[in-house]
Scaffold this motif. Structure first.
Motif, PDB file in Angstrom:
ATOM      1  N   UNK A 144       0.853  -1.183   0.000  1.00  0.00           N
ATOM      2  CA  UNK A 144       0.000   0.000   0.000  1.00  0.00           C
ATOM      3  C   UNK A 144       0.892   1.238   0.000  1.00  0.00           C
ATOM      4  N   UNK A 145       0.437   2.265  -0.695  1.00  0.00           N
ATOM      5  CA  UNK A 145       1.214   3.505  -0.750  1.00  0.00           C
ATOM      6  C   UNK A 145       0.675   4.517   0.241  1.00  0.00           C
ATOM      7  N   UNK A 146       1.574   5.304   0.770  1.00  0.00           N
ATOM      8  CA  UNK A 146       1.220   6.378   1.683  1.00  0.00           C
ATOM      9  C   UNK A 146       0.750   7.571   0.863  1.00  0.00           C
ATOM     10  N   UNK A 147      -0.442   8.061   1.172  1.00  0.00           N
ATOM     11  CA  UNK A 147      -1.012   9.198   0.455  1.00  0.00           C
ATOM     12  C   UNK A 147      -1.279  10.308   1.465  1.00  0.00           C
ATOM     13  N   UNK A 148      -0.770  11.461   1.193  1.00  0.00           N
ATOM     14  CA  UNK A 148      -0.851  12.576   2.141  1.00  0.00           C
ATOM     15  C   UNK A 148      -2.292  12.921   2.520  1.00  0.00           C
ATOM     16  N   UNK A 149      -3.219  12.807   1.584  1.00  0.00           N
ATOM     17  CA  UNK A 149      -4.597  13.230   1.845  1.00  0.00           C
ATOM     18  C   UNK A 149      -5.450  12.147   2.494  1.00  0.00           C
TER      19      UNK A 149
ATOM     20  N   UNK B 286      -0.552   3.960   8.109  1.00  0.00           N
ATOM     21  CA  UNK B 286      -0.801   2.719   8.825  1.00  0.00           C
ATOM     22  C   UNK B 286      -1.006   1.561   7.847  1.00  0.00           C
ATOM     23  N   UNK B 287      -1.769   1.793   6.775  1.00  0.00           N
ATOM     24  CA  UNK B 287      -1.989   0.753   5.765  1.00  0.00           C
ATOM     25  C   UNK B 287      -0.670   0.347   5.100  1.00  0.00           C
ATOM     26  N   UNK B 288       0.176   1.334   4.825  1.00  0.00           N
ATOM     27  CA  UNK B 288       1.467   1.057   4.201  1.00  0.00           C
ATOM     28  C   UNK B 288       2.329   0.189   5.123  1.00  0.00           C
TER      29      UNK B 288
END
Length: 92
Positions: A65-70, A76-78
């Motif tokens: 999973x990628x970290x997305x700022x928004x 946490x998913x990443x």
């Protein structure tokens, strides 16, 4: 309105101490973020390698999973996906 930024209330010494203690965590998160982006955008080299490693080591295909700022929970998913695919992350 009631939210307080603790960093703004720290004195210089406390802020320096906090920064020193959290720097290793910041570096690890940065490396993981770079890895997830590199795998996703490298469709000819890293993505096929990732898929081979998934089949070989875990037997189930999947992606980090990628970290997305928004998205507030994406970090946490990443990290959860990194733990799930730990053998492949180590191999990469």
């Amino acid at each position: 309105e009631d939210w307080v930024d603790d960093l703004e209330t720290m004195n210089v010494d406390d802020l320096k101490s906090f920064t020193m203690r959290t720097t290793p965590v910041h570096h690890v998160l940065t490396k993981i973020r770079k890895l997830t982006v590199a795998i996703t955008v490298s469709t000819t080299i890293l993505l096929p390698l990732w898929r081979k490693l998934c089949q070989k080591l875990v037997k189930t295909p999947g992606m980090l999973a990628r970290d997305v700022r928004t998205r507030w929970n994406s970090t946490n998913d990443m990290l959860a996906s990194v733990l799930k695919y730990h053998p492949m992350v180590e191999a990469m």
